[in-house]
Design an enzyme around this catalytic site. Structure first.
Site, short mmCIF file in Angstrom:
data_model
loop_
_atom_site.label_atom_id
_atom_site.label_comp_id
_atom_site.label_asym_id
_atom_site.label_seq_id
_atom_site.Cartn_x
_atom_site.Cartn_y
_atom_site.Cartn_z
N HIS A 1 -7.85 -4.80 -2.30
CA HIS A 1 -6.71 -4.13 -1.64
C HIS A 1 -6.30 -4.85 -0.36
O HIS A 1 -5.11 -4.95 -0.07
CB HIS A 1 -7.10 -2.68 -1.33
CG HIS A 1 -5.94 -1.85 -0.89
ND1 HIS A 1 -4.96 -1.41 -1.76
CD2 HIS A 1 -5.59 -1.37 0.32
CE1 HIS A 1 -4.07 -0.69 -1.11
NE2 HIS A 1 -4.42 -0.66 0.16
N ASP B 1 -9.19 -3.55 -6.71
CA ASP B 1 -8.69 -2.54 -5.78
C ASP B 1 -9.18 -1.16 -6.20
O ASP B 1 -8.86 -0.69 -7.29
CB ASP B 1 -7.15 -2.57 -5.78
CG ASP B 1 -6.54 -1.76 -4.65
OD1 ASP B 1 -7.26 -0.97 -4.01
OD2 ASP B 1 -5.32 -1.93 -4.41
N CYS C 1 0.85 -1.19 0.00
CA CYS C 1 0.00 0.00 0.00
C CYS C 1 0.89 1.25 0.00
O CYS C 1 1.86 1.34 -0.74
CB CYS C 1 -0.95 -0.07 1.20
SG CYS C 1 -2.14 1.29 1.30
#
Length: 364
Positions: free
Chosen positions: A338, A309, A154
């Protein structure tokens, strides 16, 4: 529901004339209610580890195991500033860390800790130039290795790309970017939420100091409000007779609701320099007076995106491929979201072996 009402419902459900379908719905509703109000939170992050370095609130963990270490190049995990990193080590049997350790990697994790109000002036400059380089040197020293691999997940991957671009002198053999955004030109609904015509980031930071995790979580959920606000609870009631589902549900909900404050100055940079002005991919980002040029990245790169995502959309992730100088580079689109890229059945079957197989060939 009061005890009297619950008793009445229980007596009602025991009547032989009540259809089995209604009884089943009642039993699932009761089970879901118990999960929400009575059952304890699950334990997370249980893989054995030791702290080998600290700085302010941050800790550098080294995972310990009886499994032999098979690979010469250690692996450092770098996580985002806005959640706790135990999504990478959620529970035994479904832990990315556990999987990597079992595959013979010497695994380290940089945990940023939980910032307090006194950390409101922390900038991305501090994390990129003062924390990650020190952590890398500690990993090299602890493992007695000559090179290191880094996996950034991330926002942790975005930070890692800036660090790697500014520290070409450090021996970085491999970098794995996992659902990390690099191009912020088209960020979907985030672009509307954070448009500088409507969103005054200076006022937010000057008012709040640190940005509370509830505000970050609310913004993320607004990307798909019905699915994110109500979906988890509808799923819980529908599948309350599935113990494995309940276990996974409790783990992921604990993580989602366990965010940390975003240091104010770092938040100001993240919103203005990335979402509002898209400086990183344009080569215009300046960190402590140094311009960040992603072409300085020459390490082997595995760049992972998730097709479902909506936080780091695949085109935001893939944009890195043309911006770096690495000769050995690979982009992979995974059939996950995600969070499910790091936890759950698809993570265990697809993400974990994809990363480990790629690293294994480049870690001798």
């Amino acid at each position: 529901m009061s005890n009297t009402s619950l008793k009445e419902w229980t007596e009602f459900s025991n009547l032989t004339l009540v259809p089995e379908e209604v009884k089943g719905q009642y039993e699932r509703f009761t089970k879901a209610t118990n999960v929400l109000v009575r059952e304890p939170e699950p334990e997370v992050g249980q893989s054995p580890k030791e702290v080998i370095w600290t700085r302010n609130k941050a800790k550098l963990y080294r995972y310990t195991s009886e499994q032999p270490r098979k690979h010469a190049v250690p692996l450092l995990l770098v996580y985002a500033l806005i959640n706790k990193p135990y999504i990478l080590d959620l529970t035994k049997g479904s832990s990315f860390v556990e999987y990597l350790v079992d595959r013979g990697f010497d695994v380290y994790l940089l945990d940023w800790g939980t910032p307090g109000y006194e950390d409101k002036n922390m900038k991305m400059d501090d994390y990129v130039l003062d924390y990650i380089p020190r952590a890398v040197r500690k990993v090299l020293r602890a493992s007695n290795a000559k090179e290191v691999s880094i996996l950034g997940y991330c926002m942790g991957g975005t930070l890692t790309s800036i660090f790697a671009a500014l520290h070409s002198e450090l021996p970085i053999r491999n970098i794995v970017f996992m659902t990390s955004p690099f191009d912020f030109e088209d960020t979907g609904l985030y672009g509307s939420f954070l448009d500088e015509k409507y969103f005054d980031v200076d006022k937010v930071v000057e008012t709040l100091g640190n940005v509370p995790p509830e505000m970050i979580d609310f913004g993320n959920k607004m990307l798909k409000p019905m699915a994110n606000f109500y979906g988890p609870y509808i799923s819980l009631v529908d599948r309350a007779d599935n113990e494995q589902f309940i276990k996974s549900w409790k783990l992921i909900q604990k993580w989602v609701g366990d965010g940390i404050p975003f240091p104010g100055e770092a938040y100001r940079q993240w919103i203005r320099d990335f979402y509002q002005q898209n400086k990183l991919i344009k080569g215009e980002l300046v960190i402590r007076g140094r311009k960040v040029d992603l072409k300085n990245i020459t390490a082997n790169v595995l760049n992972l995106a998730a097709e479902k995502d909506n936080i780091a959309q695949p085109h935001q992730v893939e944009a890195l491929m043309n911006a770096i100088s690495s000769k050995d580079k690979k982009y992979v689109l995974l059939p996950t979201g995600h969070a499910s890229v790091a936890f759950g059945p698809k993570a265990s079957k697809i993400t974990y072996p994809t990363v480990a197989d790629w690293l294994e060939k480049r870690s001798s």
